[in-house]
Design a protein around this motif. Structure first.
Motif, PDB file in Angstrom:
ATOM      1  N   ALA A 136      19.977 -15.605  13.304  1.00 51.00           N
ATOM      2  CA  ALA A 136      18.710 -16.095  12.744  1.00 51.00           C
ATOM      3  C   ALA A 136      18.113 -15.083  11.765  1.00 51.00           C
ATOM      4  O   ALA A 136      17.589 -15.459  10.713  1.00 51.00           O
ATOM      5  N   ALA A 137      18.219 -13.794  12.095  1.00 47.81           N
ATOM      6  CA  ALA A 137      17.689 -12.750  11.208  1.00 47.81           C
ATOM      7  C   ALA A 137      18.484 -12.678   9.900  1.00 47.81           C
ATOM      8  O   ALA A 137      17.906 -12.462   8.831  1.00 47.81           O
ATOM      9  N   ILE A 138      19.791 -12.889   9.979  1.00 49.68           N
ATOM     10  CA  ILE A 138      20.619 -12.900   8.765  1.00 49.68           C
ATOM     11  C   ILE A 138      20.231 -14.072   7.884  1.00 49.68           C
ATOM     12  O   ILE A 138      20.028 -13.925   6.674  1.00 49.68           O
ATOM     13  N   ILE A 139      20.101 -15.255   8.485  1.00 50.39           N
ATOM     14  CA  ILE A 139      19.734 -16.447   7.723  1.00 50.39           C
ATOM     15  C   ILE A 139      18.357 -16.279   7.079  1.00 50.39           C
ATOM     16  O   ILE A 139      18.150 -16.659   5.930  1.00 50.39           O
ATOM     17  N   ALA A 140      17.430 -15.671   7.810  1.00 47.50           N
ATOM     18  CA  ALA A 140      16.061 -15.470   7.291  1.00 47.50           C
ATOM     19  C   ALA A 140      15.972 -14.348   6.270  1.00 47.50           C
ATOM     20  O   ALA A 140      14.931 -14.163   5.648  1.00 47.50           O
ATOM     21  N   GLY A 141      17.057 -13.599   6.095  1.00 49.99           N
ATOM     22  CA  GLY A 141      17.037 -12.495   5.143  1.00 49.99           C
ATOM     23  C   GLY A 141      16.400 -11.234   5.695  1.00 49.99           C
ATOM     24  O   GLY A 141      16.123 -10.290   4.950  1.00 49.99           O
ATOM     25  N   LYS A 142      16.157 -11.177   7.004  1.00 56.99           N
ATOM     26  CA  LYS A 142      15.545 -10.012   7.624  1.00 56.99           C
ATOM     27  C   LYS A 142      16.579  -8.970   8.028  1.00 56.99           C
ATOM     28  O   LYS A 142      16.218  -7.832   8.307  1.00 56.99           O
ATOM     29  N   LEU A 143      17.842  -9.358   8.091  1.00 58.04           N
ATOM     30  CA  LEU A 143      18.935  -8.457   8.453  1.00 58.04           C
ATOM     31  C   LEU A 143      20.033  -8.622   7.412  1.00 58.04           C
ATOM     32  O   LEU A 143      20.460  -9.738   7.125  1.00 58.04           O
ATOM     33  N   THR A 144      20.444  -7.522   6.823  1.00 57.18           N
ATOM     34  CA  THR A 144      21.495  -7.548   5.811  1.00 57.18           C
ATOM     35  C   THR A 144      22.766  -6.967   6.400  1.00 57.18           C
ATOM     36  O   THR A 144      22.748  -5.874   6.963  1.00 57.18           O
ATOM     37  N   VAL A 145      23.851  -7.707   6.284  1.00 54.79           N
ATOM     38  CA  VAL A 145      25.145  -7.232   6.743  1.00 54.79           C
ATOM     39  C   VAL A 145      25.758  -6.439   5.601  1.00 54.79           C
ATOM     40  O   VAL A 145      25.933  -6.956   4.507  1.00 54.79           O
ATOM     41  N   PRO A 146      26.078  -5.163   5.827  1.00 55.05           N
ATOM     42  CA  PRO A 146      26.601  -4.335   4.738  1.00 55.05           C
ATOM     43  C   PRO A 146      28.008  -4.758   4.332  1.00 55.05           C
ATOM     44  O   PRO A 146      28.713  -5.442   5.074  1.00 55.05           O
ATOM     45  N   THR A 147      28.399  -4.347   3.156  1.00 52.94           N
ATOM     46  CA  THR A 147      29.732  -4.632   2.644  1.00 52.94           C
ATOM     47  C   THR A 147      30.422  -3.324   2.274  1.00 52.94           C
ATOM     48  O   THR A 147      29.758  -2.344   1.948  1.00 52.94           O
TER      49      THR A 147
END
Length: 93
Positions: A64-75
């Motif tokens: 949910a945090a990823i979808i909301a833009g509150k958590l960014t998964v690094p690359t």
């Protein structure tokens, strides 16, 4: 979780459609993430069968945090070899 379905088929279809319409952004990265659903947890029923309620809640919260833009998964794209090696070492058991 150890893996995520990348849905390369949907990514390639999107690129093909953008190319056909003359709107393909050449030499630019495009991110979809879960908002447009080309990625997904694999075998959702399988991990839900063995995961504790607390782990399920934590994973669902992260999604949910990823979808909301509150958590960014690094690359790792653009990382130096040394930085990538350090990242790999940080997640080894």
């Amino acid at each position: 979780m150890s893996s995520v379905l990348k849905r390369v088929d949907l990514t390639l279809l999107r690129a093909y459609e953008l190319f056909g319409s003359g709107k393909l952004p050449v030499e630019k990265r495009s991110r979809w993430g879960w908002r447009k659903m080309p990625s997904a947890w694999p075998n959702r029923a399988t991990w839900r069968a063995w995961a504790s309620p607390a782990l399920k809640k934590q994973i669902d919260g992260a999604k949910a945090a990823i979808i909301a833009g509150k958590l960014t998964v690094p690359t790792a794209f653009g990382m130096t070899t040394a930085a990538l090696g350090s990242l790999r070492a940080s997640v080894r058991p």
